[in-house]
Motif scaffolding. Structure first.
Motif, PDB file in Angstrom:
ATOM      1  N   GLU A  22       0.857  -1.185   0.000  1.00  0.00           N
ATOM      2  CA  GLU A  22       0.000   0.000   0.000  1.00  0.00           C
ATOM      3  C   GLU A  22       0.889   1.229   0.000  1.00  0.00           C
ATOM      4  N   GLU A  26      -1.625   6.953  -2.808  1.00  0.00           N
ATOM      5  CA  GLU A  26      -1.901   6.343  -4.103  1.00  0.00           C
ATOM      6  C   GLU A  26      -3.338   5.833  -4.100  1.00  0.00           C
ATOM      7  N   SER A  28      -6.759   3.896  -4.430  1.00  0.00           N
ATOM      8  CA  SER A  28      -7.096   2.485  -4.595  1.00  0.00           C
ATOM      9  C   SER A  28      -8.543   2.275  -4.183  1.00  0.00           C
ATOM     10  N   SER A  35      -7.616  -6.198  -1.590  1.00  0.00           N
ATOM     11  CA  SER A  35      -6.912  -6.326  -2.863  1.00  0.00           C
ATOM     12  C   SER A  35      -6.127  -7.637  -2.921  1.00  0.00           C
ATOM     13  N   TYR A  66      11.218  -2.134  -5.085  1.00  0.00           N
ATOM     14  CA  TYR A  66       9.818  -1.811  -4.808  1.00  0.00           C
ATOM     15  C   TYR A  66       9.516  -1.910  -3.312  1.00  0.00           C
ATOM     16  N   ASP A  90       1.100  -7.733  -6.022  1.00  0.00           N
ATOM     17  CA  ASP A  90      -0.217  -7.183  -6.342  1.00  0.00           C
ATOM     18  C   ASP A  90      -0.111  -5.874  -7.108  1.00  0.00           C
ATOM     19  N   ASN A  91       1.098  -5.348  -7.245  1.00  0.00           N
ATOM     20  CA  ASN A  91       1.323  -4.083  -7.952  1.00  0.00           C
ATOM     21  C   ASN A  91       2.095  -4.345  -9.236  1.00  0.00           C
ATOM     22  N   GLU A  92       1.958  -3.426 -10.200  1.00  0.00           N
ATOM     23  CA  GLU A  92       2.746  -3.566 -11.427  1.00  0.00           C
ATOM     24  C   GLU A  92       4.185  -3.141 -11.162  1.00  0.00           C
ATOM     25  N   ASP A 113       4.049 -10.055 -11.586  1.00  0.00           N
ATOM     26  CA  ASP A 113       3.202  -9.007 -11.011  1.00  0.00           C
ATOM     27  C   ASP A 113       1.754  -9.184 -11.464  1.00  0.00           C
ATOM     28  N   LYS A 279      -7.218  -1.843 -11.075  1.00  0.00           N
ATOM     29  CA  LYS A 279      -5.860  -1.949 -11.622  1.00  0.00           C
ATOM     30  C   LYS A 279      -5.853  -2.718 -12.937  1.00  0.00           C
TER      31      LYS A 279
END
Length: 454
Positions: A22, A26, A28, A35, A66, A90-92, A113, A279
């Motif tokens: 998280e 940002e 969401s 998520s 990251y 869970d993120n790009e 990802d 997303k």
């Protein structure tokens, strides 16, 4: 052609360890835990076995990995402990993140990802030529920047059917095609150019088909909604059809159109479209442009929401945001809260409807509950409800001018040098056809009418 990144079904499932992050400020739609729960469902849809998860809250992503260095060590230990084959974020991830993480975790696990996972699911479920072309284009466009950094993954050879060896940026992509791992950026760009031309041919065919539908004046209703909200089941109920239905994310991908007879023997076309998700990869939105045009060209949208889902309100907001992103938020919408048969507390559903859309319909496409009222509501929106509008139509749009006269109610009309301004009301089903010609009244008209009213 587009291919999957994961093991085939006749082999053991690959084991995935989930990582959620998280980022402060940002936006969401879903909470971090929700998520991750959705990511687990996506992993299951793709044929993975989830063996664990962890999460972290950060001010901003770390430039190289990251997640923080301490978190990297923790994830590595947990992945080893759970015998994970894949670490699923869970993120790009950027090309640099993929490269650095792959170096830190070593060759024993692959880094994937959320975007890669969704592309894989789409590759599994695309059945038509158009769908396969669009997925392959999205895969290539995602892979291209991840091939830009020449490093050790380029020295690896693609493995067998399981795709166990490394690939672009450490993602472990087995598609689009294992032999594609050895091509250079120039060859991939050539393939992208070819795919775009092929998709454009299909898109042109769709445009001709839509033009034919418009000439027939049969209204089109597009079903939109979060993935697994029950759109295909609803289409089957409305049209007495047999569209494939499964209780999983992205069970159907390619758009399906069926004829439906509404009360009063009014014929209309209903189109089931690909489900949305938070997303949603930008590569997919771009690649599926021609398919998403089915939504933009519709006369009415049915926004289908799974009322039994614990995150129904968040999913509702996610779809609304996606409709705005693809510039379809100007089309009239009927909200349909589906799966009422799964509700344990009807009062919660009523409160949800009141908070999101008081005019929504509560139905069960599976049992038929509320379906007659929904059909009547669609009928009213398309044929009975008159919407106010003011348009400036060029004389080249003679068909629209005639349609306004024949089916609308005119309050004011003024002729200009190159066209006509009409103010009045038209049936709801026609509103999108006039959308490009909406004229906002001003205090000073720059184009004086030829025949001003006395």
């Amino acid at each position: 052609m587009a291919e999957n990144i994961l093991r085939s079904t006749n082999e053991r499932k690959e084991r995935a360890f989930l990582v959620g992050v998280e980022i402060k400020n940002e936006p969401s739609i879903l909470s971090l835990s929700d998520s991750l729960e959705e990511l687990a469902l996506l992993a299951d849809t793709a044929g993975l076995e989830v063996v664990g998860e962890t999460s972290q809250k950060l001010e901003r992503p770390h430039a190289s990995t990251y997640i923080g260095s301490g978190k990297v060590e923790e994830v590595a230990a947990l992945a080893e402990e759970t015998l994970a084959d894949i670490i699923l974020f869970d993120n790009e991830l950027s090309p640099r993140h993929l490269r650095e993480l792959s170096l830190r975790f070593g060759k024993s696990v692959r880094i994937i990802d959320r975007t890669t996972l969704i592309l894989d699911i789409f590759a599994q479920h695309a059945t038509t030529k158009e769908g396969r072309l669009q997925v392959e284009l999205a895969q290539h466009e995602y892979r291209l920047p991840r091939l830009s950094h020449a490093w050790s993954h380029l020295e690896r050879q693609a493995g067998g059917a399981s795709g166990r060896s490394g690939s672009a940026g450490g993602v472990g992509l087995r598609g689009p095609g294992e032999t594609q791992l050895e091509v250079d950026k120039r060859e991939i760009r050539k393939r992208i150019a070819f795919l775009k031309k092929e998709i454009e041919k299909v898109s042109d065919h769709r445009k001709r088909y839509r033009a034919q539908r418009k000439r027939s004046q049969i209204p089109v209703v597009a079903l939109v909604g979060y993935t697994n909200s029950g759109k295909s089941t609803l289409l089957n109920s409305l049209a007495d059809a047999d569209v494939y239905v499964a209780d999983q994310l992205f069970a159907t991908l390619d758009p399906t159109t069926r004829r439906v007879m509404l009360p009063g023997s009014h014929l209309c076309l209903f189109t089931d479209t690909v489900g949305f998700i938070q997303k949603l990869p930008t590569q997919l939105i771009a690649a599926f442009r021609s398919t998403l045009e089915e939504i933009n060209e519709a006369d009415l949208l049915l926004h289908v929401i799974d009322v039994s889902h614990f995150n129904a309100a968040a999913q509702y907001e996610s779809v609304q945001a996606t409709l705005a992103e693809i510039e379809a938020d100007h089309i009239p919408v009927i909200s349909v809260f589906n799966k009422a048969d799964l509700l344990e507390d009807a009062e919660e559903a009523k409160q949800l409807l009141a908070e999101t859309d008081p005019d929504a319909f509560l139905i069960s496409a599976k049992t038929g509950q509320g379906m007659e009222a929904l059909k009547a509501g669609i009928m009213e929106q398309l044929y009975e409800k008159m919407l106010p509008i003011r348009v400036r139509l060029p004389f080249t749009e003679g068909a629209l001018i005639a349609q306004f006269h024949e089916q609308g109610s005119i309050d004011l009309i003024e002729n200009f040098q190159n066209g006509v301004m009409i103010q009045g009301s038209i049936p709801g089903r026609l509103i999108t056809r006039f959308q490009n010609f909406v004229d906002k009244p001003t205090h000073q008209e720059t184009d004086r009418p030829i025949f001003p009213e006395d």
